[in-house]
Design an enzyme around this catalytic site. Structure first.
Site, mmCIF file in Angstrom:
data_model
loop_
_atom_site.group_PDB
_atom_site.id
_atom_site.type_symbol
_atom_site.label_atom_id
_atom_site.label_comp_id
_atom_site.label_asym_id
_atom_site.label_seq_id
_atom_site.Cartn_x
_atom_site.Cartn_y
_atom_site.Cartn_z
ATOM 1 N N CYS A 1 0.848 -1.184 0.000
ATOM 2 C CA CYS A 1 0.000 0.000 0.000
ATOM 3 C C CYS A 1 0.889 1.241 0.000
ATOM 4 C CB CYS A 1 -0.894 -0.018 1.233
ATOM 5 S SG CYS A 1 -1.968 1.423 1.339
ATOM 6 N N CYS B 1 0.098 4.194 0.627
ATOM 7 C CA CYS B 1 -0.400 5.193 1.565
ATOM 8 C C CYS B 1 0.222 5.048 2.947
ATOM 9 C CB CYS B 1 -1.920 5.080 1.694
ATOM 10 S SG CYS B 1 -2.775 5.135 0.121
ATOM 11 N N CYS C 1 -1.535 -4.177 -0.423
ATOM 12 C CA CYS C 1 -2.764 -3.442 -0.695
ATOM 13 C C CYS C 1 -3.788 -4.380 -1.310
ATOM 14 C CB CYS C 1 -2.463 -2.289 -1.641
ATOM 15 S SG CYS C 1 -3.690 -0.984 -1.583
ATOM 16 N N CYS D 1 -4.785 -2.706 2.023
ATOM 17 C CA CYS D 1 -4.253 -2.867 3.368
ATOM 18 C C CYS D 1 -5.362 -3.242 4.359
ATOM 19 C CB CYS D 1 -3.538 -1.600 3.803
ATOM 20 S SG CYS D 1 -4.556 -0.131 3.748
#
Length: 111
Positions: free
Chosen positions: A83, A85, A102, A104
């Protein structure tokens, strides 16, 4: 400008203490975009996940593009779509575990 001293009419440089220069050496990793093939694979992966989980992409297509490219970059670099982010102390170790791939866990928990 050099510092000099006169000795019998001859200009001599004064001894100057030379301290070692501290240079910070940093490696700069050239940003290479992930391949179009990997981006397309991650786009399909993301679309399939969104359909199955009844979620949707961000309205801002720029955000979606950055996330999909981040997934593709991690897939090419570490072998797993981490992921993009999240912050990882050790991305390679996280990719090996497969736990934060991801989507996640927070995303999975919201669906």
């Amino acid at each position: 400008m050099s510092i000099q001293s006169s000795f019998a009419g001859v200009a001599l440089p004064l001894p100057v203490a030379v301290l070692p220069l501290r240079r910070s050496v940093s490696l700069i990793r050239a940003k290479v975009e992930p391949s179009e093939k990997t981006v397309e694979i991650m786009r399909k992966f993301s679309e399939q996940y969104a359909r199955r989980s009844e979620t949707y992409f961000c309205v801002d297509k720029g955000v979606t593009s950055v996330v999909i490219k981040g997934l593709a970059d991690h897939k090419e670099t570490f072998g797993a779509p981490l992921c993009p982010c999240r912050h990882y102390d050790d991305k390679a170790a996280e990719a090996a575990q497969g736990f934060w791939n991801c989507p996640c866990v927070p995303m999975r928990e919201r669906t």
